[in-house]
Design a protein around this motif. Structure first.
Motif, PDB file in Angstrom:
ATOM      1  N   ASP A 198       0.836  -1.198   0.000  1.00 33.17           N
ATOM      2  CA  ASP A 198       0.000   0.000   0.000  1.00 33.17           C
ATOM      3  C   ASP A 198       0.872   1.249   0.000  1.00 33.17           C
ATOM      4  O   ASP A 198       1.898   1.304   0.693  1.00 33.17           O
ATOM      5  N   VAL A 199       0.439   2.244  -0.764  1.00 40.82           N
ATOM      6  CA  VAL A 199       1.083   3.567  -0.730  1.00 40.82           C
ATOM      7  C   VAL A 199      -0.019   4.598  -0.523  1.00 40.82           C
ATOM      8  O   VAL A 199      -1.169   4.381  -0.898  1.00 40.82           O
ATOM      9  N   PHE A 200       0.362   5.753   0.054  1.00 39.26           N
ATOM     10  CA  PHE A 200      -0.653   6.714   0.472  1.00 39.26           C
ATOM     11  C   PHE A 200      -0.418   8.130  -0.065  1.00 39.26           C
ATOM     12  O   PHE A 200      -1.160   9.041   0.282  1.00 39.26           O
TER      13      PHE A 200
ATOM     14  N   GLU B 135       3.941  11.061  -3.947  1.00 40.99           N
ATOM     15  CA  GLU B 135       5.404  10.931  -3.886  1.00 40.99           C
ATOM     16  C   GLU B 135       5.816   9.466  -3.853  1.00 40.99           C
ATOM     17  O   GLU B 135       6.817   9.068  -4.472  1.00 40.99           O
ATOM     18  N   GLU B 136       5.045   8.640  -3.158  1.00 42.87           N
ATOM     19  CA  GLU B 136       5.352   7.212  -3.111  1.00 42.87           C
ATOM     20  C   GLU B 136       5.121   6.552  -4.467  1.00 42.87           C
ATOM     21  O   GLU B 136       5.825   5.600  -4.822  1.00 42.87           O
ATOM     22  N   ILE B 137       4.142   7.042  -5.233  1.00 46.09           N
ATOM     23  CA  ILE B 137       3.929   6.534  -6.596  1.00 46.09           C
ATOM     24  C   ILE B 137       5.144   6.877  -7.467  1.00 46.09           C
ATOM     25  O   ILE B 137       5.633   6.045  -8.251  1.00 46.09           O
ATOM     26  N   GLU B 138       5.655   8.097  -7.345  1.00 47.40           N
ATOM     27  CA  GLU B 138       6.826   8.507  -8.111  1.00 47.40           C
ATOM     28  C   GLU B 138       8.063   7.695  -7.714  1.00 47.40           C
ATOM     29  O   GLU B 138       8.882   7.328  -8.567  1.00 47.40           O
TER      30      GLU B 138
ATOM     31  N   TYR C   3      -6.935   5.622  -0.872  1.00 48.85           N
ATOM     32  CA  TYR C   3      -7.517   6.953  -0.668  1.00 48.85           C
ATOM     33  C   TYR C   3      -7.801   7.184   0.817  1.00 48.85           C
ATOM     34  O   TYR C   3      -8.218   6.257   1.528  1.00 48.85           O
ATOM     35  N   PRO C   4      -7.594   8.398   1.309  1.00 48.17           N
ATOM     36  CA  PRO C   4      -7.851   8.674   2.738  1.00 48.17           C
ATOM     37  C   PRO C   4      -9.342   8.747   3.027  1.00 48.17           C
ATOM     38  O   PRO C   4     -10.136   9.095   2.151  1.00 48.17           O
ATOM     39  N   PRO C   5      -9.747   8.425   4.269  1.00 49.10           N
ATOM     40  CA  PRO C   5     -11.162   8.562   4.650  1.00 49.10           C
ATOM     41  C   PRO C   5     -11.546  10.036   4.744  1.00 49.10           C
ATOM     42  O   PRO C   5     -10.693  10.900   4.986  1.00 49.10           O
ATOM     43  N   GLU C   6     -12.839  10.289   4.579  1.00 46.47           N
ATOM     44  CA  GLU C   6     -13.338  11.664   4.642  1.00 46.47           C
ATOM     45  C   GLU C   6     -14.029  11.927   5.976  1.00 46.47           C
ATOM     46  O   GLU C   6     -14.804  11.098   6.452  1.00 46.47           O
TER      47      GLU C   6
END
Length: 659
Positions: free
Chosen positions: A86-88, A91-94, A311-314
């Motif tokens: 998991d990435v959040f 920047e972690e995708i890059e 995706y972060p919770p809302e």
């Protein structure tokens, strides 16, 4: 119709149902209405009942569920069903992209939504669905083939199929199905599933496939695990191929060469995720080329060629305008917060449950407060905290029922505030829905909509009134007609023969579920015996207890309850238990756990013997276990029993004990 005619007709119906099921559930382009589809399904069911030898294992009738299972067998996955890192953040995708490019030049990425469900494997041999299993720990899962056959978007037979193919998919519960399930659970005052993923997992692991069939599960296939007879070079090609075979493939998958385009697609999925008819909790990024994946390899835990962006919770703040009280089937008063509308996870919400007085006290909630509301991948919003107090007093649930004006009481050692008036009109609809439900009196055709219509037309005021209904009264209701009315009258008549335990459960006595109702019916034998039982006699039943006994006595001590029972007796309902306390209760008070393979009996036969002699069975070993019955190839339960000094019986010793 003779056998040969039936054989030809079964083949015609099977082909037609498979075609139209694919049009509806996979292509989302139906050609016939539901009524026509159901008519063909019922005709096929009737023919297979008349000629059982015509029932194929993968018949479309398996969609409605088969016999209940005693247990799920283990399945060792030939190809590991691993998980992704998991990435959040972007920047972690890059950073993921930089690592990939250090090993392979010019990667192409496939980006697809991450469905929030339960991962399963589907295996097909010569185009026929032969086995389905859960992911488990990735190496060993559980065989849930019978339950997966009820998922209508899973093809039971593939067109132009290879010799063998195994695919991986995500079983999920559509938002609409989840809403319907939660509404039904709340009407029955059951604890509702928290989110669609939990609902999907709980539904797929039902021991009874007929229950799974009612849950309206769906699936998206997203990975090719194994394939014989054909070589594919990339992930997108495999998705296209699986789609051509008839699988319901993950939607919206797209390919990109630049990581900036990948990130833009992740944002796009996130911005539109609330418009989907299903829950997603992220987006998956995978290297497309299979050869490049081999070069990239994996760590001890994750493949290096894919990541899952979460995706972060809302959470949003809103002003609490008022608190509404709803009265449930058992009289429980449930508070609901009404707040200024806010948009969460793409939907407008203005209501959230406040559970009970303890929940309100813990958070210090008062009308006028600014509250923090969260909807983190869950359909039902929840109040997380008070952000700012408005100066009012902490809300108190009223001491008078808002529906009937009767006094309410807070139960001892419980959080619930309850209206004790059994004739409270707010409870009538929910009481009747529970009375007619499958696990209670099982009155086919008497669903919530029909019951609501009967109440609205002032035709029923209690469960006893159901048995006074006339066909012409029912036929006059919207969407009913003479045939539906006749079927409902027949279903009501059939329900009169139900075992006493079903009727006891149908009364909706607080804390008395199916198991407790069976214990009561079995112990006292008849309705009169149960009415005359003392609290002490009831609490003495193994598995009951003082509080449950008090709830039973409270119900039967009400004059309204006795009046209802007399009317049901007069209507001809059965008041006797099919199974009473055994004359031979030599195993009373003993709990058995079964493990391994038995040579002369099935586990269900052993369980029946134990229960007939007054004993109980359990699925897990503990210090309270009386005996472990161990057959061949006994596993971890045998080891645990030895460590706890639980007595171990061989099959021969058990037969000697019970002969």
């Amino acid at each position: 119709m003779d056998f040969e005619q039936a054989k030809r007709r079964v083949a015609e119906l099977t082909a037609a149902l498979e075609y139209h099921s694919n049009r509806y559930y996979v292509l989302d382009d139906p050609e016939i209405d539901d009524e026509e589809y159901d008519r063909m399904m019922h005709e096929l069911i009737a023919l297979e009942e008349q000629y059982p030898e015509l029932h194929a294992e993968n018949s479309p009738t398996s969609r409605v569920g088969g016999q209940a299972l005693n247990q799920f067998e283990s399945v060792v996955h030939t190809v590991q069903m691993g998980s992704l890192q998991d990435v959040f953040s972007e920047e972690e995708i890059e950073e993921f992209d930089r690592r990939v490019r250090e090993t392979v030049p010019d990667p192409v990425y496939v980006v697809e939504p991450k469905i929030d469900g339960l991962s399963v494997s589907l295996e097909y041999r010569d185009g026929v669905f032969v086995r389905g299993s859960t992911r488990g720990d990735g190496l060993v899962g559980e065989d849930v083939t019978a339950n997966l056959r009820t998922v209508r978007s899973i093809p039971l037979k593939l067109t132009d199929a290879p010799a063998f193919i195994e695919v991986r998919g995500e079983v999920y519960m559509p938002r609409r199905s989840f809403d319907e399930l939660v509404k039904a659970q709340e009407e029955r005052e059951e604890k509702p599933f928290k989110n669609p993923r939990n609902a999907a997992a709980g539904s797929l692991r039902q021991k009874n496939p007929k229950v799974t069939a009612t849950r309206k599960l769906d699936i998206f296939v997203f990975n090719l695990q194994q394939l014989e007879g054909r070589a594919l070079t990339g992930h997108r090609e495999s998705l296209d191929y699986m789609k051509s075979l008839g699988f319901h493939v993950i939607p919206g998958y797209q390919c990109y060469r630049e990581i900036g385009d990948v990130i833009a697609r992740i944002r796009e999925i996130g911005e539109h995720r609330d418009g989907y008819g299903y829950e997603i909790d992220g987006a998956v990024v995978k290297v497309d080329d299979f050869a490049q994946r081999e070069l990239l390899g994996a760590t001890a835990k994750y493949p290096k060629w894919a990541v899952a962006f979460k995706y972060p919770p809302e959470e949003k703040a809103s002003k609490l305008l008022s608190i509404e009280i709803n009265v449930g089937r058992t009289g429980v008063l449930t508070p609901t917060a009404l707040f200024e509308p806010i948009t969460l996870a793409g939907t407008t919400v203005s209501r959230a449950t406040l559970h009970n007085q303890d929940f309100i006290d813990e958070k210090g909630i008062a009308v006028g407060d600014t509250i923090l509301v969260r909807k983190a991948g869950e359909i039902i919003p929840e109040v997380r905290a008070v952000v700012e107090h408005g100066g009012g007093e902490v809300y108190r649930i009223p001491s008078v029922c808002p529906a009937c004006g009767s006094h309410t009481v807070r139960e001892e050692d419980a959080a619930a505030v309850v209206c004790v008036n059994p004739d409270c009109p707010a409870q009538l609809l929910r009481n009747l829905i529970h009375f007619a439900s499958r696990d209670a009196m099982d009155i086919e055709g008497l669903g919530p909509a029909v019951i609501e219509a009967l109440v609205e037309h002032d035709l029923v005021h209690s469960a006893a009134d159901l048995y006074d209904l006339k066909a012409e009264q029912i036929a006059a209701l919207d969407r009913m007609g003479e045939k539906s009315a006749a079927n409902l009258i027949a279903a009501l008549e059939k329900s009169k023969a139900n075992d006493l335990s079903r009727l006891v459960f149908a009364f909706g006595i607080k804390n008395i579920g199916q198991k407790a109702a069976k214990l009561l019916a079995r112990r006292f034998g008849s309705m009169d015996g149960l009415i005359g039982a003392s609290r002490e006699e009831i609490s003495a039943i193994d598995g009951m207890g003082d509080l449950m006994a008090q709830y039973v006595r409270d119900f039967f001590d009400q004059p309204q309850s006795l009046h209802l029972i007399e009317r049901l007796k007069a209507a001809g309902l059965n008041m006797q238990a099919e199974e009473t306390e055994p004359e031979d209760a030599r195993l009373a008070g003993l709990t058995f756990v079964l493990t391994g393979t038995l040579s002369t009996m099935t586990r269900s036969e052993v369980q029946a013997i134990i229960e007939k002699l007054g004993g109980k069975t359990s699925s897990s070993i503990s210090k309270k276990t009386s005996y472990l019955l161990a057959g061949e190839d006994a596993g971890s339960k045998l080891t645990k029993a030895q460590s706890l000094d639980v007595p171990i019986l061989t099959e021969a010793e058990f037969l000697e004990m019970t002969k």
